[in-house]
Write an enzyme that holds these catalytic residues in place. Structure first.
Site, short mmCIF file in Angstrom:
data_model
loop_
_atom_site.label_atom_id
_atom_site.label_comp_id
_atom_site.label_asym_id
_atom_site.label_seq_id
_atom_site.Cartn_x
_atom_site.Cartn_y
_atom_site.Cartn_z
N GLN A 220 0.74 -1.28 -0.16
CA GLN A 220 0.05 0.08 -0.11
C GLN A 220 0.87 1.15 -0.05
OE1 GLN A 220 -3.22 -0.57 -0.40
NE2 GLN A 220 -3.76 1.56 -0.43
N HIS A 223 1.79 3.38 -3.21
CA HIS A 223 0.96 4.31 -3.69
C HIS A 223 1.27 5.75 -3.54
CE1 HIS A 223 -2.20 1.82 -5.34
NE2 HIS A 223 -2.13 1.15 -4.09
N GLU A 251 -10.52 2.22 3.13
CA GLU A 251 -10.64 1.67 1.69
C GLU A 251 -10.59 0.29 1.48
OE1 GLU A 251 -8.55 2.83 -2.81
OE2 GLU A 251 -7.65 3.22 -0.93
N HIS A 252 -9.45 -0.07 1.86
CA HIS A 252 -9.03 -1.64 1.79
C HIS A 252 -8.92 -2.18 3.25
CE1 HIS A 252 -7.16 -0.10 -1.71
NE2 HIS A 252 -7.93 -1.02 -2.27
N ASP A 285 -6.64 -5.23 -6.85
CA ASP A 285 -5.96 -4.06 -7.70
C ASP A 285 -5.87 -4.38 -9.05
OD1 ASP A 285 -6.14 -2.26 -5.57
OD2 ASP A 285 -3.78 -2.66 -5.42
N HIS A 344 -52.73 21.45 -6.99
CA HIS A 344 -52.29 20.11 -6.82
C HIS A 344 -53.83 19.17 -6.65
CE1 HIS A 344 -48.09 20.99 -6.26
NE2 HIS A 344 -47.77 19.77 -6.49
#
Length: 350
Positions: A220, A223, A251-252, A285, A344
């Site tokens: 990770q 990134h 996220e993960h 991924d 209406h």
């Protein structure tokens, strides 16, 4: 470019929106060191094994997203009152692909095509644009690819310029500036979510998990320096560990140890959950076919990652017979009276 224009994502958005191609050209030269241009494929940048891997990934992404297609629904909710919910593809979608990330091209463009989106426009930074265009060509994706990055690309997709037509929705991950630009245009054009910086949380239950946890955290960290890499050890109290997972909403999420499978159904707040030591995030991924564009920054509490529905929208159709309208009239009249909407009430008297 105006001397007073702020060099912030919001300032760039405002400038390109106001001045179109002239501002787009200036910001592209300043930030990308290249003018906006259609990307030219560079097949030589894609070895045969890379093309083979892309084709395999695209096949799984296509299969998984095709299986997600929601069913149309047509239902009589009361005698003479029929409702229909019909799903239709968006007409146009803009995709932001970070520099050279051909896997992200697959994650966004393939589901868009599966959904039936008519026009797909890709923006990607110039250094790496030839690689992305070559990948699209190898995959047979009929998409419009621009060598254009940053907030200026997001603005062109959102509002259009003299040379780039606007889109109906913008998807894809990006850095802080790209995400800020997406949020800035979101009042005018739909976006998927501001995805990034990337995150992983590893939940470990014993010393045997240490090596796998280290592998996940190191992967990770690739990134970028702003990646969030967190290890949570159960240390005898699984409830405390789960509470931390829910607080972070990563996220993960990687679940390790003998309890991994039992814990998986209890996770509510995570973009994607990877269960067990042989389920690495890297496989998600690059290979499983699940979408890797996922919510970050705690947004997994309220939204999920990209799926086929990202590129679709439901249209509601209502059919009412004369008898059905007679059945509904007292309800409409009573509620219209309560809200002071006399027209209406009159509208149902026909």
């Amino acid at each position: 470019m105006s001397a007073k224009t702020a060099t912030t994502p919001e300032g760039i958005v405002a400038d390109v929106r106001a001045r179109g191609d002239a501002a787009l050209q200036e910001w592209a030269l300043r930030l990308d060191d290249a003018p906006p241009a259609r990307a030219v494929p560079e097949p030589e940048a894609l070895p045969a094994e890379t093309v083979e891997a892309l084709l395999e990934l695209a096949g799984r992404v296509r299969t998984w997203h095709e299986a997600q297609r929601p069913a149309d629904l047509r239902f009589e909710v009361a005698p003479g009152v029929e409702l229909e919910r019909r799903w239709t593809a968006l007409d146009s979608v803009g995709i932001y692909v970070p520099r050279g990330l051909v896997s992200t091209l697959v994650m966004c463009a393939v589901p868009a095509r599966v959904a039936g989106v008519r026009r797909v426009v890709v923006a990607t930074p110039p250094s790496g644009a030839g690689l992305v265009a070559g990948a699209a060509e190898a995959l047979g994706l009929k998409v419009e690819i621009w060598a254009l990055g940053g907030p200026q690309a997001i603005t062109a997709l959102a509002y259009g310029t003299e040379t780039i037509a606007p889109v109906d929705k913008i998807v894809g991950p990006g850095g802080a500036a790209v995400n800020a630009a997406k949020l800035a245009v979101a009042r005018d054009v739909a976006i998927d979510l501001p995805a990034g910086p990337s995150e992983v949380l590893v939940l470990a239950t014993g010393d045997d998990d240490r090596r796998v946890a280290e592998l996940e955290l190191a992967a990770q960290a690739e990134h970028g320096p702003d990646s969030v890499c967190k290890l949570v050890e159960v240390d005898g109290d699984v409830e405390v560990a789960l509470a931390e997972v829910e607080r972070v909403a990563p996220e993960h999420l990687v679940l390790l140890g003998v309890e991994a499978e039992a814990l998986a159904p209890r996770i509510r707040n995570a973009g994607a959950v990877f269960v067990g030591a042989t389920s690495p995030v890297a496989a998600g991924d690059y290979a499983t076919g699940a979408n890797h564009v996922l919510p970050t920054g705690g947004r997994a509490r309220s939204v999920g990652g990209l799926g086929l529905e990202t590129f679709l929208k439901p249209v509601t159709v209502q059919r009412i017979t004369p008898d059905g309208l007679a059945r509904l009239r007292p309800v409409v009249e009573a509620l219209a009276a309560a809200e002071g909407m006399t027209a209406h009430a009159e509208a149902v008297c026909r």
